[in-house]
Design a protein around this motif. Structure first.
Motif, PDB file in Angstrom:
ATOM      1  N   GLU A 244       9.812  16.857  13.540  1.00  9.09           N
ATOM      2  CA  GLU A 244      10.752  17.979  13.464  1.00  9.09           C
ATOM      3  C   GLU A 244      11.518  17.988  12.144  1.00  9.09           C
ATOM      4  O   GLU A 244      11.877  19.053  11.626  1.00  9.09           O
ATOM      5  CB  GLU A 244      11.713  17.957  14.655  1.00  9.09           C
ATOM      6  CG  GLU A 244      12.696  16.806  14.696  1.00  9.09           C
ATOM      7  CD  GLU A 244      12.135  15.534  15.313  1.00  9.09           C
ATOM      8  OE1 GLU A 244      12.960  14.678  15.713  1.00  9.09           O
ATOM      9  OE2 GLU A 244      10.903  15.365  15.396  1.00  9.09           O
ATOM     10  N   THR A 255      15.071  23.013  13.467  1.00 11.43           N
ATOM     11  CA  THR A 255      13.923  22.676  14.312  1.00 11.43           C
ATOM     12  C   THR A 255      14.336  21.593  15.299  1.00 11.43           C
ATOM     13  O   THR A 255      14.842  20.541  14.907  1.00 11.43           O
ATOM     14  CB  THR A 255      12.749  22.178  13.455  1.00 11.43           C
ATOM     15  OG1 THR A 255      12.404  23.195  12.496  1.00 11.43           O
ATOM     16  CG2 THR A 255      11.543  21.873  14.315  1.00 11.43           C
ATOM     17  N   LYS A 257      13.424  19.567  19.325  1.00 13.69           N
ATOM     18  CA  LYS A 257      12.407  19.292  20.343  1.00 13.69           C
ATOM     19  C   LYS A 257      13.041  18.495  21.471  1.00 13.69           C
ATOM     20  O   LYS A 257      14.040  17.793  21.267  1.00 13.69           O
ATOM     21  CB  LYS A 257      11.218  18.537  19.743  1.00 13.69           C
ATOM     22  CG  LYS A 257      11.500  17.100  19.333  1.00 13.69           C
ATOM     23  CD  LYS A 257      10.233  16.417  18.817  1.00 13.69           C
ATOM     24  CE  LYS A 257      10.495  14.952  18.497  1.00 13.69           C
ATOM     25  NZ  LYS A 257       9.297  14.278  17.972  1.00 13.69           N
TER      26      LYS A 257
END
Length: 279
Positions: A244, A255, A257
């Motif tokens: 990421e 970004t 996750k």
């Protein structure tokens, strides 16, 4: 927004990881299953009638390549075996299932996925694209869901909670393994296993940086001209520690996750299951 969503998504994943080890055997009259046919793994997620995650299983498989089924009989066999195992654990029959395909491939492979699910003994109730399935539990209103799987990277761009653009490109974990195999003089299978061990991720990130940058370039091209202010990573290949960070640096877009992105899409698939059969 992303932090709130991340906590909720992480809870779903934690629930799945818990019941995979210890299923919740209850008295639900109806069970709903999500079937995720991935390049590296096949995952089943079982919900009760209230959409609580009660059981699950996953198994490594090589029945999919670049988002397409290459071993039809093998796929049916694995799904059927996982189904029967979960039925024994729950002491119940699993009738209804939902499945998903990479975005934009419905004309090519939607029928094959349907046949695998039905061939394993399920009634298919929904067939949707993978990033849209993932967003069922991610809950992004505006941004991009990027599903980096074993064979492909699927991207869905959302505006006001609706998908306005979907893209699927043939770059994913398989390519990562090929690079590792070449760099370390390993067989593909050895490289793939090496990649999956988190203790190797820090060292591998430097080796895999050019491939991750290629994934980032696919994302950049796909979202060009779109108002995307957050990228949310899911899919097994997103498990690579630090992926990421590189994607955020290359795209210049925040970004994030979840703790275990591998199970986000299968859980989302299950959440779309119902008792309305597709004929």
């Amino acid at each position: 927004m992303p932090q709130t969503v991340l906590k909720s998504c992480d809870q779903y994943v934690a629930d799945f990881e818990r019941v995979e080890k210890r299923p919740i055997k209850g008295k639900s009259q109806v069970y709903l299953t999500g079937v995720d046919l991935g390049t590296a793994y096949i995952v089943l997620v079982v919900l009760d009638k209230n959409k609580n995650i009660v059981a699950g299983a996953h198994r490594s498989a090589s029945v999919i390549k670049d988002g397409m089924i290459v071993d039809y009989i093998g796929a049916i066999q694995i799904v059927r075996e996982l189904k029967e195992s979960l039925e024994r654990q729950l002491d119940a029959e699993l009738l209804y299932a939902a499945a998903a395909i990479p975005p934009g491939t419905d004309a090519l492979d939607g029928g094959a996925i349907k046949n695998v699910v039905q061939g394993a003994g399920f009634e298919l109730t929904a067939l949707l694209d993978e990033p849209t399935a993932a967003n069922t539990i991610v809950g992004l209103k505006n941004g991009a869901i990027v599903d980096i799987g074993g064979g492909t990277t699927g991207i869905s761009i959302l505006k006001d909670g609706k998908v306005i653009k979907s893209v699927d490109e043939a770059t994913g974990g398989t390519h990562f393994s090929l690079v590792i195999a070449g760099a370390y003089k390993l067989s593909f299978e050895e490289a793939d296993a090496y990649k999956r061990d988190p203790k190797h991720h820090k060292e591998l990130l430097a080796v895999l940086k050019p491939v991750v940058e290629k994934v980032a370039s696919i994302i950049k091209k796909s979202i060009e001209g779109m108002a995307v202010d957050v990228i949310y990573l899911v899919g097994g290949t997103s498990c690579l520690t630090g992926i990421e960070t590189i994607i955020e640096k290359e795209t210049k877009i925040k970004t994030i996750k979840p703790q275990n992105p591998m199970f986000v899409t299968p859980i989302g698939i299950a959440m779309n299951c119902s008792q309305d059969i597709i004929y």
